[in-house]
Design a protein around this motif. Structure first.
Motif, PDB file in Angstrom:
ATOM      1  N   LEU A 220      -4.324  28.966 -33.693  1.00 50.31           N
ATOM      2  CA  LEU A 220      -4.708  28.182 -34.859  1.00 50.31           C
ATOM      3  C   LEU A 220      -4.101  26.789 -34.831  1.00 50.31           C
ATOM      4  O   LEU A 220      -4.586  25.896 -35.542  1.00 50.31           O
ATOM      5  N   GLY A 221      -3.053  26.580 -34.037  1.00 50.69           N
ATOM      6  CA  GLY A 221      -2.480  25.247 -33.897  1.00 50.69           C
ATOM      7  C   GLY A 221      -3.268  24.345 -32.969  1.00 50.69           C
ATOM      8  O   GLY A 221      -3.054  23.122 -32.984  1.00 50.69           O
ATOM      9  N   LEU A 222      -4.152  24.907 -32.159  1.00 47.52           N
ATOM     10  CA  LEU A 222      -4.981  24.095 -31.266  1.00 47.52           C
ATOM     11  C   LEU A 222      -6.104  23.418 -32.034  1.00 47.52           C
ATOM     12  O   LEU A 222      -6.574  23.935 -33.051  1.00 47.52           O
ATOM     13  N   PRO A 223      -6.575  22.272 -31.573  1.00 41.13           N
ATOM     14  CA  PRO A 223      -7.776  21.678 -32.183  1.00 41.13           C
ATOM     15  C   PRO A 223      -8.970  22.626 -32.056  1.00 41.13           C
ATOM     16  O   PRO A 223      -9.031  23.446 -31.137  1.00 41.13           O
ATOM     17  N   PRO A 224      -9.922  22.552 -32.987  1.00 40.70           N
ATOM     18  CA  PRO A 224     -11.059  23.490 -32.937  1.00 40.70           C
ATOM     19  C   PRO A 224     -11.805  23.473 -31.614  1.00 40.70           C
ATOM     20  O   PRO A 224     -12.197  24.524 -31.103  1.00 40.70           O
ATOM     21  N   SER A 225     -12.038  22.301 -31.030  1.00 41.09           N
ATOM     22  CA  SER A 225     -12.776  22.243 -29.766  1.00 41.09           C
ATOM     23  C   SER A 225     -11.985  22.892 -28.630  1.00 41.09           C
ATOM     24  O   SER A 225     -12.548  23.603 -27.788  1.00 41.09           O
ATOM     25  N   TYR A 226     -10.660  22.691 -28.585  1.00 41.11           N
ATOM     26  CA  TYR A 226      -9.829  23.312 -27.563  1.00 41.11           C
ATOM     27  C   TYR A 226      -9.768  24.826 -27.765  1.00 41.11           C
ATOM     28  O   TYR A 226      -9.804  25.593 -26.797  1.00 41.11           O
ATOM     29  N   ARG A 227      -9.677  25.244 -29.009  1.00 42.53           N
ATOM     30  CA  ARG A 227      -9.630  26.676 -29.306  1.00 42.53           C
ATOM     31  C   ARG A 227     -10.936  27.347 -28.901  1.00 42.53           C
ATOM     32  O   ARG A 227     -10.934  28.444 -28.319  1.00 42.53           O
ATOM     33  N   ARG A 228     -12.055  26.702 -29.191  1.00 40.69           N
ATOM     34  CA  ARG A 228     -13.351  27.277 -28.820  1.00 40.69           C
ATOM     35  C   ARG A 228     -13.494  27.367 -27.304  1.00 40.69           C
ATOM     36  O   ARG A 228     -13.995  28.383 -26.784  1.00 40.69           O
ATOM     37  N   THR A 229     -13.048  26.351 -26.591  1.00 40.98           N
ATOM     38  CA  THR A 229     -13.129  26.378 -25.126  1.00 40.98           C
ATOM     39  C   THR A 229     -12.263  27.486 -24.553  1.00 40.98           C
ATOM     40  O   THR A 229     -12.675  28.196 -23.621  1.00 40.98           O
ATOM     41  N   LEU A 230     -11.068  27.662 -25.098  1.00 41.31           N
ATOM     42  CA  LEU A 230     -10.171  28.708 -24.594  1.00 41.31           C
ATOM     43  C   LEU A 230     -10.744  30.093 -24.840  1.00 41.31           C
ATOM     44  O   LEU A 230     -10.675  30.976 -23.960  1.00 41.31           O
TER      45      LEU A 230
END
Length: 385
Positions: A220-230
């Motif tokens: 949840l600390g990651l940006p939304p785009s980075y979280r979605r990619t991961l």
């Protein structure tokens, strides 16, 4: 699937097969005629030119107000059959969505071949229910990793499938229906408008395990785009081009996001530096929560109810706008009326002033008038001398 939707309607009437040598070829219902035309990416003008009629005639055929006859019926039926043939061939060759056979994962769905035969014919509702049964459980877990909220994850998946049911002809012909629904679910889950909803202003209870809480905090600390990619690459298991296409980014930007997300996770949780371990932990984190999606029938009915509500709301708004416009036209002036200019002061006339305190002479006059008779000639005729 498509053989049941289109070909069955085209070549069967009242439960009996109809041969192609019949003098009156069978036609699908009016709604199916329009669906076939839209599936073939044809306009009414193009259909009218092929059949040899006017555009208004084609519109009446699609609405059921008229029925083609004679040579026009033969040409129209042949055109609809040609439109249904390639759609059915593509649908039969499209793989069905099943769970990906990857050890230790409960997040991914992947296409797997499915034989097509007489028993594989499905109605649109049955095909939608099958897609929902295969994809919904995994999508709810993926949405939970993106948002950290159980109710929001279920709501996002249900909303995505409602959109899929509203656009089912488009989704059924898509090369990857599961990917279409997954992209819609991710967009709903990561929408920034959720922050303005009162029920989502406070966080939900975190996972009970300490390691799961730590991993969820990092995600949840990651940006939304980075979280979605991961989640797509290390959770679902897509390759880099597929992840880039689904996130609508270039391959280099997707690789940068993935590396940054992995570095952030490895910095805070060194034991997850290995991608295989990270994949296993993501699957375990999603599996610890008992996330269950609603039944497909409920999702379909809710989607239809929502579509009817917004359609009626749009109609009511249009009627109100038309009524307001008509009232404005009825009450508006029909000619130009110039504004009244301000008055000019006349020399010798004192300006009007607001009432104030009486002077001494005015007070004496008021007292004299009050002492005199209230009626009679004395009030009207002046006293002599």
């Amino acid at each position: 699937m498509c053989r049941s939707i289109y070909v069955y309607v085209l070549f069967r009437t009242e439960g009996r097969p109809v041969t192609t040598q019949s003098p009156a070829p069978p036609l699908p219902p009016p709604s199916e005629r329009r669906r076939l035309r839209e599936a073939g990416a044809l306009t009414r003008d193009q259909v009218a030119r092929r059949v040899g009629v006017s555009r208004n005639r084609v519109r009446k055929w699609e609405t059921g107000r008229a029925t083609p006859r004679g040579r026009q019926r033969d040409a129209y039926a042949k055109l609809l059959a040609s439109l249904a043939e390639p759609v059915c061939q593509k649908t039969e060759s499209r793989p069905e969505v099943t769970a990906r056979q990857r050890p230790g994962t409960t997040l991914a769905v992947d296409p797997a071949p499915r034989p097509v035969g007489d028993n594989s014919a499905l109605t649109p509702a049955q095909a939608f229910d099958a897609l929902y049964a295969f994809c919904a459980p995994a999508l709810v877990r993926q949405a939970y990793l993106l948002t950290g909220r159980r109710e929001l994850a279920r709501e996002s998946v249900e909303r995505a499938f409602q959109l899929a049911w509203q656009r089912w002809p488009e989704v059924a012909r898509d090369r990857d229906p599961a990917g279409w629904v997954r992209a819609a679910a991710y967009d709903c889950a990561l929408s920034p408008w959720h922050r303005f909803r009162p029920r989502y202003r406070h966080p939900e209870p975190p996972p009970p395990d300490a390691s799961d809480r730590a991993l969820m905090d990092v995600l949840l600390g990651l940006p939304p785009s980075y979280r979605r990619t991961l989640v797509l690459y290390d959770g679902v298991g897509l390759d880099l081009p597929e992840t880039a296409a689904e996130t609508e980014a270039s391959t280099s930007a997707t690789a940068h996001r993935l590396l940054h997300a992995r570095e952030t996770v490895a910095e805070r949780l060194p034991e997850l530096a290995d991608p295989a371990v990270l994949h296993r932990r993501l699957a375990e984190l999603a599996s610890t929560e008992r996330l269950r999606a609603a039944r497909p029938q409920v999702v379909r009915l809710d989607g239809e109810r929502r579509a009817r509500f917004w359609t009626r709301a749009a109609i009511a708004f249009t009627v109100a706008l038309i009524g307001t416009t008509a009232l404005t036209l009825r009450t508006a002036p029909t000619r130009y009326e110039p504004p009244v200019p301000p008055g000019d002061s006349v020399q010798g006339v004192p300006p009007r002033v607001a009432p104030g305190a009486l002077s001494e002479e005015e007070r004496k006059l008021r007292s004299k008038l009050r002492r005199e008779w209230r009626s009679g000639p004395e009030r009207l005729v002046p006293w002599p001398g």
